[in-house]
Design a protein around this motif. Sequence first.
Motif, PDB file in Angstrom:
ATOM      1  N   LEU A   1       0.814  -1.215   0.000  1.00  0.00           N
ATOM      2  CA  LEU A   1       0.000   0.000   0.000  1.00  0.00           C
ATOM      3  C   LEU A   1       0.849   1.267   0.000  1.00  0.00           C
ATOM      4  N   ALA A   2       1.857   1.324   0.858  1.00  0.00           N
ATOM      5  CA  ALA A   2       2.709   2.516   0.913  1.00  0.00           C
ATOM      6  C   ALA A   2       3.488   2.682  -0.384  1.00  0.00           C
ATOM      7  N   THR A   3       3.851   1.567  -1.015  1.00  0.00           N
ATOM      8  CA  THR A   3       4.539   1.632  -2.307  1.00  0.00           C
ATOM      9  C   THR A   3       3.614   2.206  -3.372  1.00  0.00           C
ATOM     10  N   ALA A   4       2.354   1.774  -3.356  1.00  0.00           N
ATOM     11  CA  ALA A   4       1.385   2.307  -4.305  1.00  0.00           C
ATOM     12  C   ALA A   4       1.185   3.806  -4.095  1.00  0.00           C
ATOM     13  N   ALA A   5       1.122   4.227  -2.835  1.00  0.00           N
ATOM     14  CA  ALA A   5       0.950   5.646  -2.541  1.00  0.00           C
ATOM     15  C   ALA A   5       2.152   6.452  -3.034  1.00  0.00           C
ATOM     16  N   ALA A   6       3.358   5.927  -2.823  1.00  0.00           N
ATOM     17  CA  ALA A   6       4.563   6.621  -3.283  1.00  0.00           C
ATOM     18  C   ALA A   6       4.589   6.704  -4.807  1.00  0.00           C
TER      19      ALA A   6
ATOM     20  N   GLU B   1       1.776  11.625 -10.229  1.00  0.00           N
ATOM     21  CA  GLU B   1       0.822  12.726 -10.365  1.00  0.00           C
ATOM     22  C   GLU B   1       1.373  14.069  -9.902  1.00  0.00           C
ATOM     23  N   ALA B   2       2.249  14.060  -8.909  1.00  0.00           N
ATOM     24  CA  ALA B   2       2.767  15.323  -8.369  1.00  0.00           C
ATOM     25  C   ALA B   2       4.262  15.492  -8.574  1.00  0.00           C
ATOM     26  N   HIS B   3       4.927  14.485  -9.142  1.00  0.00           N
ATOM     27  CA  HIS B   3       6.367  14.535  -9.414  1.00  0.00           C
ATOM     28  C   HIS B   3       7.167  14.793  -8.136  1.00  0.00           C
ATOM     29  N   LEU B   4       6.780  14.064  -7.082  1.00  0.00           N
ATOM     30  CA  LEU B   4       7.420  14.234  -5.791  1.00  0.00           C
ATOM     31  C   LEU B   4       7.766  12.882  -5.171  1.00  0.00           C
ATOM     32  N   THR B   5       8.803  12.889  -4.347  1.00  0.00           N
ATOM     33  CA  THR B   5       9.083  11.768  -3.461  1.00  0.00           C
ATOM     34  C   THR B   5       8.969  12.278  -2.029  1.00  0.00           C
ATOM     35  N   ALA B   6       8.863  11.355  -1.089  1.00  0.00           N
ATOM     36  CA  ALA B   6       8.762  11.731   0.325  1.00  0.00           C
ATOM     37  C   ALA B   6       9.625  10.796   1.152  1.00  0.00           C
ATOM     38  N   ALA B   7      10.340  11.352   2.102  1.00  0.00           N
ATOM     39  CA  ALA B   7      11.206  10.553   2.970  1.00  0.00           C
ATOM     40  C   ALA B   7      10.473  10.058   4.218  1.00  0.00           C
ATOM     41  N   ARG B   8       9.326  10.664   4.526  1.00  0.00           N
ATOM     42  CA  ARG B   8       8.604  10.287   5.743  1.00  0.00           C
ATOM     43  C   ARG B   8       7.159   9.965   5.399  1.00  0.00           C
ATOM     44  N   TRP B   9       6.712   8.775   5.806  1.00  0.00           N
ATOM     45  CA  TRP B   9       5.351   8.324   5.525  1.00  0.00           C
ATOM     46  C   TRP B   9       4.668   7.888   6.808  1.00  0.00           C
ATOM     47  N   ASP B  10       3.412   8.310   6.975  1.00  0.00           N
ATOM     48  CA  ASP B  10       2.579   7.882   8.089  1.00  0.00           C
ATOM     49  C   ASP B  10       1.186   7.577   7.564  1.00  0.00           C
ATOM     50  N   LEU B  11       0.457   6.749   8.303  1.00  0.00           N
ATOM     51  CA  LEU B  11      -0.935   6.481   7.964  1.00  0.00           C
ATOM     52  C   LEU B  11      -1.801   7.581   8.564  1.00  0.00           C
ATOM     53  N   LEU B  12      -2.630   8.174   7.721  1.00  0.00           N
ATOM     54  CA  LEU B  12      -3.497   9.256   8.176  1.00  0.00           C
ATOM     55  C   LEU B  12      -4.894   8.759   8.528  1.00  0.00           C
ATOM     56  N   VAL B  13      -5.552   8.052   7.595  1.00  0.00           N
ATOM     57  CA  VAL B  13      -6.927   7.630   7.844  1.00  0.00           C
ATOM     58  C   VAL B  13      -7.321   6.530   6.851  1.00  0.00           C
ATOM     59  N   ASP B  14      -8.205   5.630   7.295  1.00  0.00           N
ATOM     60  CA  ASP B  14      -8.810   4.611   6.440  1.00  0.00           C
ATOM     61  C   ASP B  14     -10.290   4.939   6.262  1.00  0.00           C
ATOM     62  N   VAL B  15     -10.809   4.701   5.060  1.00  0.00           N
ATOM     63  CA  VAL B  15     -12.173   5.125   4.746  1.00  0.00           C
ATOM     64  C   VAL B  15     -12.919   4.032   3.983  1.00  0.00           C
ATOM     65  N   LEU B  16     -14.172   3.777   4.344  1.00  0.00           N
ATOM     66  CA  LEU B  16     -15.107   3.031   3.521  1.00  0.00           C
ATOM     67  C   LEU B  16     -15.933   4.074   2.766  1.00  0.00           C
TER      68      LEU B  16
END
Length: 224
Positions: A105-110, A116-131
């Motif tokens: 999942l985190a790989t898909a998000a990265a 889409e935004a031409h960015l990378t991020a060094a820090r990842w956290d889970l914010l929220v899960d949604v149905l």
Amino acid sequence: MPADGTPADGTPVAAGYRSDTGHHYEVAESDVVFTGRIIRLRRDIVRMPDGVVSQRDVVMHPGAVGVVALDETGQVVMVNQYRHPVRRALWELPAGILDVPGERLATAAARELAEEAHLTAARWDLLVDVLASPGMTDEAYRVFLARDLAVIPPSQRHVGVHEEADMRTQRVDLDEAVTGVLSGSITNAMAVIGILAVATARAGGFASLRAADVPWPDRPAPAG
């Protein structure tokens, strides 16, 4: 296996659900009646606790991930994308469906943040899960918070197609984004939830954030 007992590939099964009060919802019949490019439509015949049988139509969706990318100045990265069902472009978060088998999942998000935004991020956290809309679909999405951003050089950027071909990006101050949600100028559901969630998390010093790889009950962990 998702919480409703349906296998990861969405194959309908004769399953049921027993509530905490002992009420039983039995799936007497289940058939996929339509298969599209992304979604499928499943017709379930459900026996309710009172014995009455009723039809429930379920839009089956592979799930998705989204990213609130927050830079060092407190700005959120937004993308503007055309959405055909509503016939207009919407301000959204970088996001995408889970369509790569075995991708974490985190790989898909990265990947979506990069494409889409031409960015990378060094820090990842889970914010929220949604149905998304559990009265009619099993669609679920996980929204991550990405920080410590870096711009991908132009020569290494993904080239978008279809709706992504004319996608625009913009950084918006988080407080302005919250105002946009409350004023109705930001209406995409994932963006609304993600923006309000990160504003709440920031107010608490980000102490409420979960690790990016915690289990997701509504989607199974990919193999590998």
